[in-house]
Enzyme design. Structure first.
Site, PDB file in Angstrom:
ATOM      1  CB  THR A 211      -0.959  -0.007   1.338  1.00 36.68           C
ATOM      2  OG1 THR A 211      -1.634  -1.223   1.136  1.00 36.68           O
ATOM      3  CG2 THR A 211      -1.467   1.373   1.629  1.00 36.68           C
ATOM      4  NE  ARG A 239      -9.451  -7.010   3.310  1.00 37.72           N
ATOM      5  CZ  ARG A 239      -8.252  -6.188   3.225  1.00 37.72           C
ATOM      6  NH1 ARG A 239      -7.967  -5.309   2.213  1.00 37.72           N
ATOM      7  NH2 ARG A 239      -7.579  -6.002   4.435  1.00 37.72           N
ATOM      8  CB  VAL A 240     -13.752  -2.549   2.348  1.00 34.06           C
ATOM      9  CG1 VAL A 240     -13.077  -0.974   2.409  1.00 34.06           C
ATOM     10  CG2 VAL A 240     -14.558  -2.210   1.152  1.00 34.06           C
ATOM     11  CG  ASP A 242      -5.932  -0.438   7.112  1.00 34.89           C
ATOM     12  OD1 ASP A 242      -5.858  -1.230   6.182  1.00 34.89           O
ATOM     13  OD2 ASP A 242      -4.759   0.010   7.688  1.00 34.89           O
ATOM     14  CB  THR A 262       1.080   0.195   4.875  1.00 32.58           C
ATOM     15  OG1 THR A 262       1.163  -1.124   4.227  1.00 32.58           O
ATOM     16  CG2 THR A 262       2.503   0.305   5.469  1.00 32.58           C
ATOM     17  N   GLY A 265      -5.101  -5.013   7.027  1.00 27.85           N
ATOM     18  CA  GLY A 265      -5.996  -4.074   7.540  1.00 27.85           C
ATOM     19  C   GLY A 265      -7.244  -4.469   8.339  1.00 27.85           C
TER      20      GLY A 265
END
Ligand code: ASP
Length: 344
Positions: A211, A239-240, A242, A262, A265
Site C-alpha cells: 500500500t 472486502r475493504v 483499513d 499499511t 487491514g
C-alpha cells in the site's frame, strides 16, 4: 476578562501560526507498504528501483510544499507517483482479488478542516487518491463505494481507464500462488486462527503488502494524510481494508497529527489505529513517536496485527514504526534533505 484575554491570545496565536507561511516548517513522509521485506528476498535491482521510486515521490511532494502549495496538494501528487508506478500495490500494480480483478481503495484527510473523502472497490479510476479528494471536495459525503464511486469519479472529470490498465504480470502471479496455497491449505490445514478467520489465505508474495501513503506539513502549518491501495491479494466478497476507513488507515487533525497506515487491514480496522495514535497525543499529551510506538509496537503486536504507520505532527516531528520485517518508507525535510529506507 483575564480568561477572555487568554482565549483571544490563543486564537490569535493559532491564526498567526496558520496564516504566516514559513518554508522552514515543511515536512513530508511516505510509505510504500510493509511486510516481509528482507534483503534476502529483494534483488539489488529491485531495491534500487524502489529507492528511486520513493525518492521521486518525495521530491514531487517537496516541490509543491516548497512553492507554497498545500499539504493536501502535496499528498495527492506524491501518491500519484506511487499509484502510477507498478512497484506498489496501488493504482497500476494493484493486487488481484480472488476473481482476478483489481479493486482499489483510497482516502484523504485535511487536518485543518478535518474534512475527509474515501473510495472503496473502484475499478476504473486511474488515481484513486484523486477520487477520494473529489468525494471530500465535490460531494457532501465522506465515502463512496463500487460503481457509484466510479461513476462519481467520471462525473468529476477524473482520468478513467479500462480495468486492464491495472494488470501487471507479477501481481497476477501473486494471485496464482495465493490460489494454489489456498488449495493446499484448504486440503490439508485448517485455518491457524482459532476464531476461524482464515487469515493466512490472503497473505502472499512473501507477505509484502505494498500500500502507499503520505503525510505532509505545509508552510501554513496544516497537516494532511492520504493512503491508496489495491488491498490484499485474493480478497473476496467486496472486502475493504483499513486504508479508506477514516480513523483506521488514514487520519489527520492539526491538533495532533497526520497518519497513514499499511499492514493487515482487518487488525488495523479493529484497533482504529490512526485515530488511536492521534487521541493518545490529545488525551495523554504524548509525543507523536510515543503514541505511534504504543499502537504499532505494543497494541498491534499483542493482537497479531502486522504492519506499520507514518505519523507526523504540526512541529514536523514524525515517526515511522513498523512491526513487520520491513517497510518501504522515506522522508524529506524543509532543507531538502531526504532519506529512503526499506529494512529494519
Ligand atoms: N492495509 C491494506 C489493506 O488491508 C493492505 C496494505 O497495507 O498493503 O487493505
Amino acid at each position: 476578562m483575564k480568561k477572555l484575554l487568554t482565549l483571544g491570545l490563543l486564537v490569535a496565536g493559532h491564526w498567526a501560526f496558520s496564516q504566516t507561511p514559513d518554508p522552514k516548517r515543511i515536512t513530508l513522509v511516505i510509505h510504500g507498504g510493509a511486510g516481509t521485506i528482507t534483503r534476502k528476498n529483494l534483488s539489488p535491482e529491485k531495491e534500487k528501483a524502489y529507492n528511486e521510486a520513493l525518492e521521486k515521490a518525495l521530491k514531487t511532494g517537496y516541490k509543491i510544499l516548497q512553492a507554497g502549495g498545500t499539504s493536501l496538494d502535496a499528498v495527492e501528487a506524491t501518491i500519484h507517483v506511487m499509484e502510477d508506478s507498478p512497484l506498489f500495490n496501488a493504482g497500476k500494480g494493484a493486487v488481484f482479488t480472488h476473481e482476478g480483478k483489481n479493486e482499489l481503495d483510497a482516502a484523504i484527510m485535511d487536518g485543518k478542516t478535518m474534512k475527509a473523502g474515501a473510495v472503496a472497490g473502484v475499478t476504473t479510476v486511474r488515481n484513486p487518491i484523486s477520487a477520494a479528494r473529489a468525494v471530500m471536495e465535490k460531494s457532501e459525503h465522506v465515502m463512496m463505494v463500487g460503481k457509484g464511486a466510479d461513476d462519481f469519479a467520471k462525473a468529476s472529470g477524473l482520468d478513467i481507464v479500462d480495468p486492464k490498465y491495472f494488470w501487471t504480470e507479477s501481481r497476477w502471479q501473486g494471485l496464482q500462488e495465493a490460489l494454489k496455497e489456498e488449495k493446499v491449505q484448504l486440503d490439508h490445514t485448517p485455518p491457524k486462527d482459532s476464531s476461524g478467520r482464515a487469515d493466512d489465505l490472503i497473505f502472499t508474495e512473501g507477505k509484502k503488502f505494498g500500500t502507499v501513503g503520505c503525510v505532509a506539513l505545509d508552510q501554513f502549518g496544516n497537516l494532511a494524510a492520504g493512503t491508496s491501495t489495491g488491498g490484499m491479494t485474493n480478497k473476496r466478497w467486496g472486502r475493504v481494508g483499513d486504508a479508506p476507513i477514516i480513523g483506521s488507515g488514514t487520519y489527520a487533525d492539526n491538533a495532533t497529527c497526520a497518519v497513514s497506515a499499511t499492514g493487515h487491514g482487518e487488525y488495523f480496522i479493529r484497533a482504529v489505529v490512526a485515530h488511536d495514535i492521534a487521541k493518545l497525543m490529545e488525551y495523554k499529551g504524548w509525543s507523536v513517536k510515543k503514541a505511534a510506538d504504543e499502537v504499532v509496537m505494543r497494541k498491534l503486536v499483542a493482537s497479531g496485527g502486522e504492519g506499520g504507520v507514518i505519523a507526523l505532527d504540526r512541529q514536523g516531528n514524525f515517526a515511522m514504526p513498523f512491526n513487520s520485517e520491513g517497510m518501504y518508507r522515506g522522508y524529506i525535510k524543509a532543507d531538502g534533505s531526504l532519506k529512503v529506507e526499506i529494512y529494519k
